[in-house]
Design a protein around this motif. Structure first.
Motif, PDB file in Angstrom:
ATOM      1  N   LEU A   5       4.027   1.289   2.542  1.00 49.98           N
ATOM      2  CA  LEU A   5       5.113   2.203   2.217  1.00 49.98           C
ATOM      3  C   LEU A   5       4.548   3.620   2.273  1.00 49.98           C
ATOM      4  N   VAL A   6       5.036   4.407   3.203  1.00 49.70           N
ATOM      5  CA  VAL A   6       4.508   5.746   3.428  1.00 49.70           C
ATOM      6  C   VAL A   6       5.121   6.765   2.470  1.00 49.70           C
ATOM      7  N   LEU A   7       4.284   7.610   1.914  1.00 43.83           N
ATOM      8  CA  LEU A   7       4.731   8.722   1.073  1.00 43.83           C
ATOM      9  C   LEU A   7       4.631   9.991   1.897  1.00 43.83           C
ATOM     10  N   THR A  23      -2.574   2.657   8.603  1.00 37.58           N
ATOM     11  CA  THR A  23      -1.444   1.725   8.614  1.00 37.58           C
ATOM     12  C   THR A  23      -1.560   0.760   9.780  1.00 37.58           C
ATOM     13  N   ARG A  24      -1.853   1.293  10.951  1.00 34.79           N
ATOM     14  CA  ARG A  24      -1.978   0.460  12.148  1.00 34.79           C
ATOM     15  C   ARG A  24      -3.050  -0.616  11.956  1.00 34.79           C
ATOM     16  N   VAL A  62       0.861  -1.182   0.000  1.00 37.02           N
ATOM     17  CA  VAL A  62       0.000   0.000   0.000  1.00 37.02           C
ATOM     18  C   VAL A  62       0.896   1.230   0.000  1.00 37.02           C
ATOM     19  N   LEU A  63       0.737   2.085  -1.006  1.00 32.29           N
ATOM     20  CA  LEU A  63       1.416   3.380  -1.009  1.00 32.29           C
ATOM     21  C   LEU A  63       0.513   4.316  -0.210  1.00 32.29           C
ATOM     22  N   GLY A 117       3.762   0.481  12.172  1.00 30.88           N
ATOM     23  CA  GLY A 117       4.037  -0.736  11.414  1.00 30.88           C
ATOM     24  C   GLY A 117       4.376  -0.555   9.951  1.00 30.88           C
ATOM     25  N   ALA A 118       4.538   0.688   9.511  1.00 33.64           N
ATOM     26  CA  ALA A 118       4.919   0.907   8.113  1.00 33.64           C
ATOM     27  C   ALA A 118       6.291   0.289   7.856  1.00 33.64           C
TER      28      ALA A 118
END
Length: 220
Positions: free
Chosen positions: A79-81, A66-67, A51-52, A97-98
């Motif tokens: 994957l965090v942007l 995300t959690r 997941v972006l 947890g990212a």
């Protein structure tokens, strides 16, 4: 084929990311989400590999999304942007947890490479950003009087590898620094994760700072 879910409240950015991903033969877009709640539902429905995730979204922010995705135990990686101005949110997302983060203005080839790295089960740390993020938000924390028992189980070499992981070094960089093979480095990393009961490299970095193994301002 790696499936990717794009979660961002900006339609233009979603379109741009979709075009980048659809041009790659080994990547496919599983779906899109315009807020965190949609992202959680879409992740449950499509079960993407990655997941972006944008952080600042309406209804439910990317941190809580995300959690919730990670807590399901699914194999989906997040994957965090982000941007340089959102360090505090990045840190919270990593703790949620990212598996890593990238800057939104990163070149297309870097975003694609980042997705592949995360989909492969590795964590993506951008060294130029990682240290500033972690150091900023543990700077005022009290350091423990004694190291956790699990750390004492690490061998001297594993402690060296742990320090380099905390500095954001990649496997090839660790190999070069310690003059060891890639297979040996990966074995050390796997043992560190097992002994410390951590999921990936991102969690190793956070752990190293929070328990005082690495202190803000130190350089490697």
């Amino acid at each position: 084929m790696t499936s990717v879910l794009i979660a961002d409240d900006q339609a233009l950015l979603r379109v741009g990311l979709r075009k980048i991903l659809e041009s790659e033969p080994d990547l496919t877009v599983a779906g899109e989400a315009e807020d965190g709640s949609d992202a959680v539902a879409a992740a449950r429905r499509h079960r993407p590999d990655v997941v972006l995730m944008d952080i600042r979204m309406p209804v439910l922010d990317g941190i809580e999304a995300t959690r919730r995705i990670v807590s399901t135990g699914a194999a989906t990686r997040v994957l965090v942007l982000t941007t340089f101005g959102l360090d505090t949110y990045v840190y919270d997302a990593l703790r949620a947890g990212a598996s890593g983060f990238m800057l939104k203005d990163a070149p297309p080839e870097e975003i694609v490479a980042g997705i592949r790295i995360v989909a492969n089960g590795d964590a993506l740390l951008a060294p130029a950003v990682t240290r500033s993020v972690i150091e900023e938000f543990v700077r005022g924390d009290a350091q423990p009087l004694a190291l956790p028992p699990a750390v004492e189980e690490l061998t001297p070499r594993e402690r060296e590898v742990l320090d380099l992981l905390a500095a954001g070094l990649s496997t090839p960089e660790i190999c070069e620094r310690l003059c060891i093979s890639e297979a040996t480095a990966k074995t050390h990393v796997a043992r560190i994760l097992q002994k410390l009961d951590l999921r990936d490299r991102v969690q190793v970095v956070i752990y190293a700072y929070e328990v005082g193994l690495v202190r803000p301002g130190t350089r490697r």
